[in-house]
Write an enzyme that holds these catalytic residues in place. Structure first.
Site, mmCIF file in Angstrom:
data_model
loop_
_atom_site.group_PDB
_atom_site.id
_atom_site.type_symbol
_atom_site.label_atom_id
_atom_site.label_comp_id
_atom_site.label_asym_id
_atom_site.label_seq_id
_atom_site.Cartn_x
_atom_site.Cartn_y
_atom_site.Cartn_z
ATOM 1 N N ARG A 1 37.657 53.746 38.398
ATOM 2 C CA ARG A 1 38.480 54.700 37.653
ATOM 3 C C ARG A 1 37.628 55.591 36.754
ATOM 4 O O ARG A 1 38.079 56.666 36.329
ATOM 5 C CB ARG A 1 39.520 53.948 36.804
ATOM 6 C CG ARG A 1 38.899 53.101 35.712
ATOM 7 C CD ARG A 1 39.933 52.387 34.840
ATOM 8 N NE ARG A 1 39.257 51.525 33.880
ATOM 9 C CZ ARG A 1 38.851 50.298 34.135
ATOM 10 N NH1 ARG A 1 39.076 49.771 35.336
ATOM 11 N NH2 ARG A 1 38.230 49.572 33.227
ATOM 12 N N ASN A 2 36.415 55.150 36.443
ATOM 13 C CA ASN A 2 35.517 55.921 35.577
ATOM 14 C C ASN A 2 34.406 56.617 36.361
ATOM 15 O O ASN A 2 33.386 57.000 35.790
ATOM 16 C CB ASN A 2 34.917 55.016 34.503
ATOM 17 C CG ASN A 2 35.967 54.548 33.512
ATOM 18 O OD1 ASN A 2 36.946 55.250 33.268
ATOM 19 N ND2 ASN A 2 35.781 53.365 32.964
#
Length: 459
Positions: A226-227
């Protein structure tokens, strides 16, 4: 008289030579300076260039490897760190076109940045993070800390900071725009659409970015799909330079300790237990990212509770290989998940491993066998139901090793649950495939026993 003449001549000659040497040194230094001024910004290591303007040096440039991350929290005045590491952008050169979502501090938008020195005629796509109006001074400082961190990095697999807006409202952080958004969402939207070599290429990019950060002595602490952001060319770039994890309040699956919240599913055991964050704990997280990529964005440990994840890992459980995952990639994951952090590979060695696999695609053809599903899923077989070692071995078609277990005194299921790979080798079970099959069953049993014991007192 002859001696005085000779001495005088020697002194004159020595002085003449000294003058020649001094002139030569000055000439070559002047020439070297002129040549550096003619070079491109990347060729002059001692100066930092931003859009053609020379600013103060950020680092003592003995070489690229000598650059070291400087923690903005060490500055007494946080604004000084922002001024030193981030370029101030005039708000009139920024146009917000669409709101993409909300962040902890404000909106995340897509927009255009007009670049000087062309009189604001050249425009590029950018991502814009805005600070909510009326935010406290602490929130403002925390918000800009990310820019102070990001501004120190320049690598093709790390998100690039264009600059900040601090002299007008709203306060903004401007970064390069990544068309395909976060890696986990992108993979879920394109499930099964990529070749294995493309997925490995994505992992190689992430590992390269992390190698750069680790060599800068920066520990990310929240490496997850997600990052990681993906651009139109499928280049993956590491983002979310986390501010301090103490202020993180929205991370899914965070585990709260006295030191703040931790994303348990991606975090190494020593970081959860002792808040010991190092590049080695980032390597553990990279192993989880590998699993996310090869499973097209599946949630690590599925719907387990944080407590179940922690206890299962402590007992030796590791995520099974995703469907159609190459054995070489799954082995890399297992290497990253070594309990002893000094036994994990470095990012430099991970990059070399992935490079070898990409150069020899045939090494990716062998698929990891004995894939097991979620042992806590409702339809998963109950591995705790067996009353004897023989019954258990029969269920996994490994009855041939019953005598081996009996000779070693492993005659109860309680003893089976404590078996390790090293003990299997000592038992005479040397085939890697058979070891994996037995250990997958043992690990599933451990997870189910842990879940059964935790029912009733876990929230």
């Amino acid at each position: 008289m002859q001696v005085r003449i000779i001495a005088t001549v020697i002194v004159v000659v020595v002085m003449f030579l000294v003058v020649i040497i001094i002139v030569a040194v000055l000439f070559f230094r002047r020439r070297g300076s002129d040549e550096c001024n003619k070079k491109q910004p990347s060729d002059c290591d001692t100066l930092e260039y931003r859009n053609g303007e020379v600013t103060t040096p950020l680092f003592t440039a003995v070489g690229a490897s000598s650059r070291t991350y400087i923690d903005p929290h060490t500055y007494e005045d946080p604004n000084q760190a922002v001024r030193e590491f981030a370029r101030e952008i005039d708000a009139s050169c920024i146009t917000i076109e669409a709101i993409l979502g909300g962040g902890e501090f404000g909106d995340v938008c897509r927009g255009k940045l007009k670049l000087p020195p062309d009189g604001c005629r050249t425009e590029i796509d950018v991502a814009i993070k805005t600070l909510k109006p009326g935010s406290s001074d602490k929130a403002r400082n925390d918000f800009l800390t990310e820019a102070s961190i990001m501004g120190q990095f320049e690598h093709p697999n790390v998100i690039f900071l264009q600059g900040v807006v601090t002299k007008s409202n709203p306060v903004m952080i401007i970064t390069e725009y990544m068309e395909n958004g976060s890696l986990d969402t992108f993979l879920r939207a394109n499930d099964g659409k990529f070749q294995v070599i493309q997925l490995v290429g994505m992992l190689r990019g992430i590992a390269s970015g992390m190698q750069y950060l680790s060599e800068m002595n920066y520990v990310h602490r929240d490496l997850a799909a997600r990052n990681v952001l993906v651009n139109a060319q499928l280049v993956c770039k590491i983002a979310d330079f986390g501010l301090s994890r103490e202020i993180e309040s929205t991370t899914e699956g965070a585990y709260t300790t006295r030191g703040g919240k931790i994303p348990v599913r991606w975090t190494a055991p020593e970081a959860i237990a002792f808040r010991k964050f190092t590049s080695a704990s980032d390597v553990w997280s990279f192993g989880i990212v590998c699993w996310e990529v090869m499973s097209y964005g599946e949630r690590p440990y599925w719907n387990w509770s944080n407590q179940d994840v922690i206890k299962s890992i402590e007992k030796g459980y590791r995520l099974p290989a995703p469907m159609d995952c190459p054995e070489a990639i799954y082995q890399l994951m297992l290497d990253c998940w070594q309990k002893e952090r000094t036994h994990r590979p470095t990012f430099a060695s991970i990059v070399k491993t992935l490079d070898k696999l990409i150069r020899c695609p045939d090494t990716l053809r062998k698929i990891a066998q004995n894939r097991t599903g979620n042992p806590l899923a409702p339809d998963a077989p109950d591995m705790t139901q067996f009353n004897s070692v023989e019954e258990w071995l029969n269920s996994i078609k490994m009855a041939r090793y019953l005598e081996n277990f009996e000779r070693a005194g492993i005659t109860s299921m309680d003893a089976v649950v404590r078996v390790t790979v090293k003990e299997l080798t000592a038992l005479g079970i040397t085939l890697v495939g058979h070891q994996k099959k037995i250990m997958n069953s043992v690990q599933a049993m451990r997870a189910q026993i842990t879940a059964n014991l935790s029912e009733g007192f876990l929230v």
